[in-house]
Design a protein around this motif. Structure first.
Motif, mmCIF file in Angstrom:
data_model
loop_
_atom_site.group_PDB
_atom_site.id
_atom_site.type_symbol
_atom_site.label_atom_id
_atom_site.label_comp_id
_atom_site.label_asym_id
_atom_site.label_seq_id
_atom_site.Cartn_x
_atom_site.Cartn_y
_atom_site.Cartn_z
ATOM 1 N N ARG A 17 50.185 48.591 34.010
ATOM 2 C CA ARG A 17 50.834 49.363 32.949
ATOM 3 C C ARG A 17 50.263 50.775 32.880
ATOM 4 O O ARG A 17 50.999 51.758 32.770
ATOM 5 C CB ARG A 17 50.661 48.662 31.601
ATOM 6 N N LYS A 68 45.809 32.970 32.515
ATOM 7 C CA LYS A 68 46.750 33.866 31.835
ATOM 8 C C LYS A 68 46.065 35.163 31.410
ATOM 9 O O LYS A 68 46.637 36.252 31.548
ATOM 10 C CB LYS A 68 47.399 33.177 30.632
ATOM 11 N N LEU A 69 44.843 35.080 30.898
ATOM 12 C CA LEU A 69 44.106 36.282 30.510
ATOM 13 C C LEU A 69 43.769 37.143 31.722
ATOM 14 O O LEU A 69 43.856 38.373 31.666
ATOM 15 C CB LEU A 69 42.830 35.911 29.751
ATOM 16 N N LYS A 77 45.110 42.277 34.838
ATOM 17 C CA LYS A 77 45.698 43.010 35.962
ATOM 18 C C LYS A 77 46.983 43.709 35.513
ATOM 19 O O LYS A 77 47.239 44.860 35.899
ATOM 20 C CB LYS A 77 45.973 42.078 37.134
ATOM 21 N N ALA A 78 47.781 43.048 34.702
ATOM 22 C CA ALA A 78 49.022 43.650 34.208
ATOM 23 C C ALA A 78 48.739 44.905 33.389
ATOM 24 O O ALA A 78 49.526 45.868 33.428
ATOM 25 C CB ALA A 78 49.813 42.634 33.380
ATOM 26 N N GLU A 79 47.632 44.923 32.669
ATOM 27 C CA GLU A 79 47.273 46.099 31.886
ATOM 28 C C GLU A 79 46.960 47.281 32.806
ATOM 29 O O GLU A 79 47.364 48.412 32.542
ATOM 30 C CB GLU A 79 46.090 45.803 30.969
ATOM 31 N N ASP A 109 45.511 37.323 34.456
ATOM 32 C CA ASP A 109 46.773 37.957 34.833
ATOM 33 C C ASP A 109 47.116 39.114 33.897
ATOM 34 O O ASP A 109 47.616 40.157 34.332
ATOM 35 C CB ASP A 109 47.913 36.937 34.845
ATOM 36 N N ARG A 110 46.836 38.943 32.608
ATOM 37 C CA ARG A 110 47.097 40.020 31.637
ATOM 38 C C ARG A 110 46.210 41.227 31.902
ATOM 39 O O ARG A 110 46.636 42.375 31.711
ATOM 40 C CB ARG A 110 46.890 39.517 30.214
#
Length: 92
Positions: A68, A57-58, A63-65, A60-61
């Motif tokens: 963004r 999950k971290l 990459k999501a950052e 994935d977060r």
């Protein structure tokens, strides 16, 4: 107020990173390894499964950052175009 040009520059760097072959290879390898450990755990080893789940999950977060920041850069580029149009309209 944020500097739109700085946001554009940050977005460009985020795009370069997200398109970087080495970054993507590392991201995939780390994620695949974590999922493999997660799937191979004993049903009684909830602690290891939880750590792997949180790590995925971290990851994935992270990459999501970058996504963004990339999107923010695109919006900032549009803002710059709009500001330039507004200046040209006022000047002319």
């Amino acid at each position: 107020m944020a500097n739109p040009q700085q946001d554009v520059d940050r977005g460009r760097r985020a795009k370069e990173l997200l398109e970087n072959e080495l970054f993507n290879e590392a991201w995939i390898n780390i994620r695949t390894g974590l999922v493999a450990v997660w799937e191979a755990t004993n049903t009684l080893d909830a602690e290891t499964r939880e750590r792997c789940f949180l790590s995925v999950k971290l990851l994935d977060r992270l990459k999501a950052e970058f996504v963004r920041v990339l999107q923010g850069g695109k919006l900032a580029a549009l803002e710059i175009v709009e500001l330039e149009r507004e200046r040209a309209r006022k000047a002319g």
